[in-house]
Design a protein around this motif. Sequence first.
Motif, PDB file in Angstrom:
ATOM      1  N   GLY A   1       0.832  -1.195   0.000  1.00  0.00           N
ATOM      2  CA  GLY A   1       0.000   0.000   0.000  1.00  0.00           C
ATOM      3  C   GLY A   1       0.862   1.238   0.000  1.00  0.00           C
ATOM      4  N   ASP A   2       0.529   2.182  -0.857  1.00  0.00           N
ATOM      5  CA  ASP A   2       1.292   3.430  -0.977  1.00  0.00           C
ATOM      6  C   ASP A   2       0.577   4.551  -0.244  1.00  0.00           C
ATOM      7  OD1 ASP A   2       3.190   2.198  -2.672  1.00  0.00           O
ATOM      8  OD2 ASP A   2       1.857   2.485  -4.387  1.00  0.00           O
ATOM      9  N   ILE A   3       1.345   5.254   0.596  1.00  0.00           N
ATOM     10  CA  ILE A   3       0.816   6.364   1.385  1.00  0.00           C
ATOM     11  C   ILE A   3       1.792   7.530   1.295  1.00  0.00           C
ATOM     12  CG2 ILE A   3       0.389   7.167   3.749  1.00  0.00           C
ATOM     13  CD1 ILE A   3      -0.699   4.440   4.401  1.00  0.00           C
ATOM     14  N   ASP A   4       1.244   8.711   1.150  1.00  0.00           N
ATOM     15  CA  ASP A   4       2.028   9.948   1.211  1.00  0.00           C
ATOM     16  C   ASP A   4       1.652  10.627   2.523  1.00  0.00           C
ATOM     17  OD1 ASP A   4       3.016  12.566   1.027  1.00  0.00           O
ATOM     18  OD2 ASP A   4       2.727  12.628  -1.146  1.00  0.00           O
ATOM     19  N   LEU A   5       2.606  10.734   3.442  1.00  0.00           N
ATOM     20  CA  LEU A   5       2.316  11.265   4.777  1.00  0.00           C
ATOM     21  C   LEU A   5       1.907  12.735   4.784  1.00  0.00           C
ATOM     22  CD1 LEU A   5       4.996   9.553   7.041  1.00  0.00           C
ATOM     23  CD2 LEU A   5       2.621   8.904   6.664  1.00  0.00           C
ATOM     24  N   HIS A   6       2.061  13.425   3.665  1.00  0.00           N
ATOM     25  CA  HIS A   6       1.612  14.819   3.623  1.00  0.00           C
ATOM     26  C   HIS A   6       0.130  14.924   3.997  1.00  0.00           C
ATOM     27  CE1 HIS A   6       5.295  15.511   1.201  1.00  0.00           C
ATOM     28  NE2 HIS A   6       5.254  16.683   1.825  1.00  0.00           N
ATOM     29  N   GLY A   7      -0.660  13.935   3.603  1.00  0.00           N
ATOM     30  CA  GLY A   7      -2.085  13.943   3.935  1.00  0.00           C
ATOM     31  C   GLY A   7      -2.328  13.788   5.428  1.00  0.00           C
ATOM     32  N   PHE A   8      -1.645  12.829   6.073  1.00  0.00           N
ATOM     33  CA  PHE A   8      -1.806  12.607   7.507  1.00  0.00           C
ATOM     34  C   PHE A   8      -1.332  13.803   8.320  1.00  0.00           C
ATOM     35  CE2 PHE A   8      -1.803   8.009   6.449  1.00  0.00           C
ATOM     36  CZ  PHE A   8      -2.929   7.629   7.164  1.00  0.00           C
ATOM     37  N   LEU A   9      -0.265  14.431   7.858  1.00  0.00           N
ATOM     38  CA  LEU A   9       0.344  15.519   8.626  1.00  0.00           C
ATOM     39  C   LEU A   9      -0.268  16.884   8.346  1.00  0.00           C
ATOM     40  CD1 LEU A   9       4.061  14.360   8.278  1.00  0.00           C
ATOM     41  CD2 LEU A   9       2.517  14.039  10.238  1.00  0.00           C
ATOM     42  N   GLY A  10      -1.265  16.923   7.460  1.00  0.00           N
ATOM     43  CA  GLY A  10      -1.918  18.186   7.135  1.00  0.00           C
ATOM     44  C   GLY A  10      -1.032  19.126   6.344  1.00  0.00           C
ATOM     45  N   LEU A  11      -0.042  18.577   5.629  1.00  0.00           N
ATOM     46  CA  LEU A  11       0.892  19.402   4.864  1.00  0.00           C
ATOM     47  C   LEU A  11       0.442  19.616   3.429  1.00  0.00           C
ATOM     48  CD1 LEU A  11       4.216  17.826   6.179  1.00  0.00           C
ATOM     49  CD2 LEU A  11       3.090  19.937   6.945  1.00  0.00           C
ATOM     50  N   SER A  12      -0.685  19.045   3.061  1.00  0.00           N
ATOM     51  CA  SER A  12      -1.204  19.200   1.705  1.00  0.00           C
ATOM     52  C   SER A  12      -2.723  19.213   1.745  1.00  0.00           C
ATOM     53  CB  SER A  12      -0.738  18.039   0.819  1.00  0.00           C
ATOM     54  OG  SER A  12      -1.387  18.088  -0.432  1.00  0.00           O
ATOM     55  N   GLU A  13      -3.291  20.107   0.969  1.00  0.00           N
ATOM     56  CA  GLU A  13      -4.747  20.144   0.858  1.00  0.00           C
ATOM     57  C   GLU A  13      -5.233  19.266  -0.288  1.00  0.00           C
ATOM     58  OE1 GLU A  13      -6.389  24.077   0.906  1.00  0.00           O
ATOM     59  OE2 GLU A  13      -5.068  24.705   2.533  1.00  0.00           O
ATOM     60  N   THR A  14      -4.308  18.749  -1.088  1.00  0.00           N
ATOM     61  CA  THR A  14      -4.708  17.931  -2.238  1.00  0.00           C
ATOM     62  C   THR A  14      -4.456  16.435  -2.018  1.00  0.00           C
ATOM     63  OG1 THR A  14      -2.558  18.244  -3.308  1.00  0.00           O
ATOM     64  CG2 THR A  14      -4.311  19.805  -3.870  1.00  0.00           C
ATOM     65  N   ILE A  15      -3.644  16.088  -1.037  1.00  0.00           N
ATOM     66  CA  ILE A  15      -3.367  14.673  -0.751  1.00  0.00           C
ATOM     67  C   ILE A  15      -4.193  14.274   0.459  1.00  0.00           C
ATOM     68  CG2 ILE A  15      -1.622  12.984  -0.076  1.00  0.00           C
ATOM     69  CD1 ILE A  15       0.460  14.786  -1.479  1.00  0.00           C
ATOM     70  N   ARG A  16      -5.075  13.309   0.260  1.00  0.00           N
ATOM     71  CA  ARG A  16      -5.913  12.876   1.377  1.00  0.00           C
ATOM     72  C   ARG A  16      -5.150  11.850   2.226  1.00  0.00           C
ATOM     73  NH1 ARG A  16      -7.738   8.049   1.422  1.00  0.00           N
ATOM     74  NH2 ARG A  16      -7.948   6.745  -0.408  1.00  0.00           N
ATOM     75  N   PRO A  17      -5.448  11.785   3.521  1.00  0.00           N
ATOM     76  CA  PRO A  17      -4.825  10.778   4.366  1.00  0.00           C
ATOM     77  C   PRO A  17      -5.263   9.375   3.933  1.00  0.00           C
ATOM     78  CG  PRO A  17      -5.903  12.473   5.692  1.00  0.00           C
ATOM     79  CD  PRO A  17      -6.316  12.683   4.277  1.00  0.00           C
ATOM     80  N   GLY A  18      -4.377   8.437   4.085  1.00  0.00           N
ATOM     81  CA  GLY A  18      -4.724   7.055   3.767  1.00  0.00           C
ATOM     82  C   GLY A  18      -4.002   6.544   2.541  1.00  0.00           C
ATOM     83  N   TYR A  19      -4.354   5.328   2.179  1.00  0.00           N
ATOM     84  CA  TYR A  19      -3.714   4.694   1.033  1.00  0.00           C
ATOM     85  C   TYR A  19      -4.086   5.389  -0.266  1.00  0.00           C
ATOM     86  CZ  TYR A  19      -1.990   0.672   3.642  1.00  0.00           C
ATOM     87  OH  TYR A  19      -1.293  -0.145   4.502  1.00  0.00           O
ATOM     88  N   GLU A  20      -3.079   5.591  -1.113  1.00  0.00           N
ATOM     89  CA  GLU A  20      -3.327   6.078  -2.464  1.00  0.00           C
ATOM     90  C   GLU A  20      -3.772   4.912  -3.337  1.00  0.00           C
ATOM     91  OE1 GLU A  20       0.247   8.031  -3.791  1.00  0.00           O
ATOM     92  OE2 GLU A  20       0.275   9.298  -2.013  1.00  0.00           O
ATOM     93  N   ASN A  21      -3.197   3.755  -3.095  1.00  0.00           N
ATOM     94  CA  ASN A  21      -3.593   2.525  -3.774  1.00  0.00           C
ATOM     95  C   ASN A  21      -3.034   1.344  -3.001  1.00  0.00           C
ATOM     96  OD1 ASN A  21      -0.924   1.635  -4.987  1.00  0.00           O
ATOM     97  ND2 ASN A  21      -1.109   3.656  -5.908  1.00  0.00           N
TER      98      ASN A  21
END
Length: 167
Positions: A121-141
Amino acid sequence: METVIEKNGVNVDQLFGTIEAEKRDADVAKFQFRSHTDWISGGHCKTEIKDFYGAKMEDTSREEAFVLEGDEPPVLLGENHGANAVEAVLHALASCLTVGYVYNASAMGITINSLEFDMEGDIDLHGFLGLSETIRPGYENIKVVYKINADAPTEKLDELCNHVQNA
Protein backbone atom coordinates in the motif's frame (compact mmCIF):
# COMPACT_ATOMS: atom_id res chain seq x y z
CA MET A 1 -25.09 -40.66 12.41
CA GLU A 2 -25.16 -37.54 10.25
CA THR A 3 -22.31 -36.97 7.81
CA VAL A 4 -20.85 -33.47 7.77
CA ILE A 5 -19.60 -32.29 4.40
CA GLU A 6 -16.40 -30.34 4.91
CA LYS A 7 -14.33 -28.58 2.27
CA ASN A 8 -11.22 -26.47 2.99
CA GLY A 9 -11.97 -26.63 6.73
CA VAL A 10 -15.48 -25.21 6.17
CA ASN A 11 -18.64 -27.06 7.19
CA VAL A 12 -20.43 -26.75 3.85
CA ASP A 13 -23.78 -27.94 5.24
CA GLN A 14 -23.64 -25.19 7.86
CA LEU A 15 -22.54 -22.64 5.22
CA PHE A 16 -25.55 -23.41 3.03
CA GLY A 17 -27.80 -23.48 6.10
CA THR A 18 -26.60 -20.01 7.05
CA ILE A 19 -27.24 -18.74 3.53
CA GLU A 20 -30.77 -20.19 3.55
CA ALA A 21 -31.50 -18.71 7.00
CA GLU A 22 -30.39 -15.29 5.77
CA LYS A 23 -32.60 -15.62 2.68
CA ARG A 24 -35.64 -16.41 4.88
CA ASP A 25 -34.96 -13.67 7.44
CA ALA A 26 -32.85 -10.65 6.48
CA ASP A 27 -32.28 -9.79 10.15
CA VAL A 28 -30.14 -12.94 10.55
CA ALA A 29 -27.52 -11.24 8.34
CA LYS A 30 -27.25 -8.12 10.50
CA PHE A 31 -24.13 -8.06 12.69
CA GLN A 32 -22.55 -5.52 15.00
CA PHE A 33 -18.87 -5.94 15.84
CA ARG A 34 -17.27 -4.04 18.71
CA SER A 35 -13.86 -3.17 20.02
CA HIS A 36 -12.43 -1.19 22.92
CA THR A 37 -9.11 0.63 22.58
CA ASP A 38 -6.96 2.20 25.30
CA TRP A 39 -4.17 4.60 24.46
CA ILE A 40 -0.94 3.71 26.28
CA SER A 41 1.71 6.21 25.18
CA GLY A 42 2.83 7.93 22.00
CA GLY A 43 1.41 5.91 19.11
CA HIS A 44 1.00 2.77 21.24
CA CYS A 45 -2.50 1.49 21.98
CA LYS A 46 -4.15 -1.78 22.93
CA THR A 47 -7.46 -2.99 21.50
CA GLU A 48 -9.65 -5.74 22.92
CA ILE A 49 -12.25 -7.54 20.81
CA LYS A 50 -14.63 -10.03 22.35
CA ASP A 51 -18.42 -10.08 22.19
CA PHE A 52 -20.55 -9.14 19.18
CA TYR A 53 -24.13 -9.24 17.99
CA GLY A 54 -25.10 -11.44 15.07
CA ALA A 55 -27.71 -13.88 13.80
CA LYS A 56 -30.29 -12.09 15.98
CA MET A 57 -28.47 -12.67 19.26
CA GLU A 58 -25.56 -11.57 21.40
CA ASP A 59 -22.58 -13.88 20.81
CA THR A 60 -20.54 -14.69 23.90
CA SER A 61 -18.66 -17.70 22.51
CA ARG A 62 -15.26 -16.16 23.18
CA GLU A 63 -14.04 -16.81 26.71
CA GLU A 64 -11.26 -14.25 26.44
CA ALA A 65 -10.86 -11.11 24.39
CA PHE A 66 -8.50 -10.96 21.44
CA VAL A 67 -5.83 -8.35 22.19
CA LEU A 68 -4.24 -6.37 19.40
CA GLU A 69 -1.51 -3.83 19.95
CA GLY A 70 -0.83 -0.97 17.61
CA ASP A 71 2.18 1.29 17.44
CA GLU A 72 4.47 2.94 14.94
CA PRO A 73 8.01 2.04 13.92
CA PRO A 74 10.78 4.29 15.28
CA VAL A 75 11.01 6.24 12.01
CA LEU A 76 7.41 7.32 12.71
CA LEU A 77 8.15 8.09 16.39
CA GLY A 78 6.95 4.75 17.80
CA GLU A 79 8.53 1.80 19.56
CA ASN A 80 7.28 -1.17 17.44
CA HIS A 81 4.90 -2.59 20.06
CA GLY A 82 2.68 -3.75 17.20
CA ALA A 83 1.77 -3.20 13.58
CA ASN A 84 0.73 0.34 12.78
CA ALA A 85 -2.84 1.07 11.73
CA VAL A 86 -2.22 1.00 7.98
CA GLU A 87 -0.35 -2.32 8.29
CA ALA A 88 -3.31 -3.66 10.28
CA VAL A 89 -5.58 -2.58 7.40
CA LEU A 90 -3.53 -4.76 5.03
CA HIS A 91 -3.96 -7.69 7.42
CA ALA A 92 -7.71 -7.05 7.67
CA LEU A 93 -8.04 -6.89 3.87
CA ALA A 94 -6.03 -10.11 3.39
CA SER A 95 -8.10 -11.85 6.09
CA CYS A 96 -11.32 -10.72 4.41
CA LEU A 97 -10.15 -11.92 1.00
CA THR A 98 -9.04 -15.25 2.50
CA VAL A 99 -12.50 -15.86 3.96
CA GLY A 100 -14.10 -14.83 0.67
CA TYR A 101 -11.97 -17.23 -1.36
CA VAL A 102 -12.15 -20.19 1.03
CA TYR A 103 -15.88 -20.01 1.79
CA ASN A 104 -16.88 -19.42 -1.83
CA ALA A 105 -14.51 -22.09 -3.12
CA SER A 106 -16.04 -24.51 -0.62
CA ALA A 107 -19.54 -23.64 -1.82
CA MET A 108 -18.38 -24.19 -5.43
CA GLY A 109 -16.84 -27.58 -4.57
CA ILE A 110 -13.26 -26.37 -5.14
CA THR A 111 -10.49 -27.78 -2.93
CA ILE A 112 -7.81 -25.20 -2.13
CA ASN A 113 -4.35 -26.66 -1.51
CA SER A 114 -2.70 -23.30 -0.79
CA LEU A 115 -3.63 -19.62 -0.88
CA GLU A 116 -1.32 -16.64 -0.36
CA PHE A 117 -1.69 -12.86 -0.55
CA ASP A 118 1.07 -10.28 -0.89
CA MET A 119 0.02 -6.65 -0.49
CA GLU A 120 1.64 -3.28 -0.86
CA GLY A 121 0.00 0.00 0.00
CA ASP A 122 1.29 3.43 -0.98
CA ILE A 123 0.82 6.36 1.39
CA ASP A 124 2.03 9.95 1.21
CA LEU A 125 2.32 11.26 4.78
CA HIS A 126 1.61 14.82 3.62
CA GLY A 127 -2.09 13.94 3.94
CA PHE A 128 -1.81 12.61 7.51
CA LEU A 129 0.34 15.52 8.63
CA GLY A 130 -1.92 18.19 7.14
CA LEU A 131 0.89 19.40 4.86
CA SER A 132 -1.20 19.20 1.70
CA GLU A 133 -4.75 20.14 0.86
CA THR A 134 -4.71 17.93 -2.24
CA ILE A 135 -3.37 14.67 -0.75
CA ARG A 136 -5.91 12.88 1.38
CA PRO A 137 -4.82 10.78 4.37
CA GLY A 138 -4.72 7.06 3.77
CA TYR A 139 -3.71 4.69 1.03
CA GLU A 140 -3.33 6.08 -2.46
CA ASN A 141 -3.59 2.53 -3.77
CA ILE A 142 -3.20 -1.05 -2.61
CA LYS A 143 -1.63 -3.70 -4.81
CA VAL A 144 -2.83 -7.25 -4.18
CA VAL A 145 -1.07 -10.28 -5.64
CA TYR A 146 -2.46 -13.69 -4.82
CA LYS A 147 -1.37 -17.24 -5.50
CA ILE A 148 -3.84 -20.09 -5.37
CA ASN A 149 -3.26 -23.79 -5.86
CA ALA A 150 -6.58 -25.59 -6.24
CA ASP A 151 -8.21 -28.55 -7.94
CA ALA A 152 -10.14 -26.44 -10.45
CA PRO A 153 -9.45 -25.27 -13.99
CA THR A 154 -8.31 -21.69 -14.60
CA GLU A 155 -11.77 -20.65 -15.81
CA LYS A 156 -13.37 -21.78 -12.54
CA LEU A 157 -10.68 -20.01 -10.48
CA ASP A 158 -11.25 -16.84 -12.54
CA GLU A 159 -14.97 -17.13 -11.77
CA LEU A 160 -14.12 -17.50 -8.06
CA CYS A 161 -11.80 -14.48 -8.16
CA ASN A 162 -14.41 -12.33 -9.90
CA HIS A 163 -17.10 -13.40 -7.45
CA VAL A 164 -14.94 -12.55 -4.43
CA GLN A 165 -14.01 -9.14 -5.85
CA ASN A 166 -17.63 -8.29 -6.59
CA ALA A 167 -19.06 -9.58 -3.30
